[in-house]
Motif scaffolding. Structure first.
Motif, PDB file in Angstrom:
ATOM      1  N   ARG A  76     -54.680 -26.756  19.934  1.00  0.00           N
ATOM      2  CA  ARG A  76     -53.485 -27.388  19.375  1.00  0.00           C
ATOM      3  C   ARG A  76     -53.329 -26.985  17.909  1.00  0.00           C
ATOM      4  O   ARG A  76     -54.261 -27.074  17.127  1.00  0.00           O
ATOM      5  CB  ARG A  76     -53.609 -28.906  19.507  1.00  0.00           C
ATOM      6  CG  ARG A  76     -52.385 -29.626  18.991  1.00  0.00           C
ATOM      7  CD  ARG A  76     -52.454 -31.066  19.302  1.00  0.00           C
ATOM      8  NE  ARG A  76     -52.229 -31.217  20.733  1.00  0.00           N
ATOM      9  CZ  ARG A  76     -52.309 -32.370  21.354  1.00  0.00           C
ATOM     10  NH1 ARG A  76     -52.627 -33.447  20.695  1.00  0.00           N
ATOM     11  NH2 ARG A  76     -52.085 -32.447  22.642  1.00  0.00           N
ATOM     12  N   GLU A  77     -52.118 -26.579  17.553  1.00  0.00           N
ATOM     13  CA  GLU A  77     -51.853 -26.161  16.178  1.00  0.00           C
ATOM     14  C   GLU A  77     -51.362 -27.344  15.356  1.00  0.00           C
ATOM     15  O   GLU A  77     -50.547 -28.150  15.811  1.00  0.00           O
ATOM     16  CB  GLU A  77     -50.789 -25.060  16.166  1.00  0.00           C
ATOM     17  CG  GLU A  77     -50.464 -24.553  14.780  1.00  0.00           C
ATOM     18  CD  GLU A  77     -49.429 -23.442  14.782  1.00  0.00           C
ATOM     19  OE1 GLU A  77     -49.136 -22.940  13.684  1.00  0.00           O
ATOM     20  OE2 GLU A  77     -48.916 -23.096  15.853  1.00  0.00           O
ATOM     21  N   ALA A  78     -51.864 -27.448  14.135  1.00  0.00           N
ATOM     22  CA  ALA A  78     -51.361 -28.455  13.195  1.00  0.00           C
ATOM     23  C   ALA A  78     -49.984 -27.992  12.725  1.00  0.00           C
ATOM     24  O   ALA A  78     -49.777 -26.819  12.417  1.00  0.00           O
ATOM     25  CB  ALA A  78     -52.308 -28.607  12.016  1.00  0.00           C
ATOM     26  N   SER A  85     -51.427 -33.987   8.023  1.00  0.00           N
ATOM     27  CA  SER A  85     -51.049 -33.348   9.286  1.00  0.00           C
ATOM     28  C   SER A  85     -52.286 -32.843  10.025  1.00  0.00           C
ATOM     29  O   SER A  85     -52.400 -32.998  11.248  1.00  0.00           O
ATOM     30  CB  SER A  85     -50.088 -32.186   9.024  1.00  0.00           C
ATOM     31  OG  SER A  85     -49.774 -31.519  10.222  1.00  0.00           O
ATOM     32  N   THR A  89     -53.790 -34.152  13.764  1.00  0.00           N
ATOM     33  CA  THR A  89     -54.107 -33.220  14.850  1.00  0.00           C
ATOM     34  C   THR A  89     -55.557 -33.383  15.301  1.00  0.00           C
ATOM     35  O   THR A  89     -55.849 -33.387  16.498  1.00  0.00           O
ATOM     36  CB  THR A  89     -53.852 -31.772  14.411  1.00  0.00           C
ATOM     37  OG1 THR A  89     -52.519 -31.660  13.906  1.00  0.00           O
ATOM     38  CG2 THR A  89     -54.023 -30.811  15.567  1.00  0.00           C
ATOM     39  N   GLU A  92     -55.838 -36.548  17.354  1.00  0.00           N
ATOM     40  CA  GLU A  92     -55.263 -36.377  18.695  1.00  0.00           C
ATOM     41  C   GLU A  92     -56.224 -35.655  19.629  1.00  0.00           C
ATOM     42  O   GLU A  92     -56.313 -35.987  20.804  1.00  0.00           O
ATOM     43  CB  GLU A  92     -53.955 -35.584  18.611  1.00  0.00           C
ATOM     44  CG  GLU A  92     -52.806 -36.344  18.016  1.00  0.00           C
ATOM     45  CD  GLU A  92     -51.573 -35.468  17.830  1.00  0.00           C
ATOM     46  OE1 GLU A  92     -51.590 -34.297  18.264  1.00  0.00           O
ATOM     47  OE2 GLU A  92     -50.601 -35.943  17.233  1.00  0.00           O
TER      48      GLU A  92
END
Length: 144
Positions: A76-78, A85, A89, A92
């Motif tokens: 997953r990209e921030a 931010s 991430t 999550e």
């Protein structure tokens, strides 16, 4: 009365349905049992370092920083490059597990500020086990 020989009229045929069923089951079996390598799609040039590799990182959280300073937590990209931010991430992906080892993979061309921001986010979230990924040093050329 003429008696006909029925064997001469029988045309042999190959039934492909069972063959297709077996092939489909084999394909599904191989897809499910295949282990996929969790290597990153990003091309990183890791910094060089001497030392022994540590293979005990199987359950680690992977934090990648590319050459542009963008962050990727596992896959997953921030969205932005600020601390908040990046923290969102990480939360999550990692959830409440702060005991996991974080494997920090930063490109050798990454700005130092991006690495410091990653350390700051991890420190604020309470991660204490952080490992840095490096590439092995290139062997020195032998003297003739």
């Amino acid at each position: 009365m003429r008696i006909r020989d029925r064997r001469a009229e029988d045309v042999p045929e190959i039934n492909l349905v069972p063959l297709i069923d077996v092939i489909l089951v084999l394909i599904i079996f191989f897809v499910i049992t295949t282990t996929f390598d969790a290597r990153s799609v990003l091309k990183l040039e890791l910094p060089r370092a001497a030392g022994q590799p540590n293979d005990a990182q199987s359950n680690s959280l992977s934090l990648l920083i590319n050459a542009d300073g963008r962050y990727f937590v596992d896959d997953r990209e921030a969205l932005r490059t600020d601390v908040e931010s990046l923290k969102r991430t990480i939360i999550e992906v990692a959830g409440d597990d702060r005991e996991r080892t974080v494997l920090l993979r930063a490109d050798a061309r990454t700005p130092w500020q991006a690495v410091v921001t990653a350390y700051e986010a991890l420190g604020q979230l309470g991660f204490t086990r952080i490992a840095n990924a490096t590439a092995p040093e290139a062997p020195a050329p032998a003297a003739p």
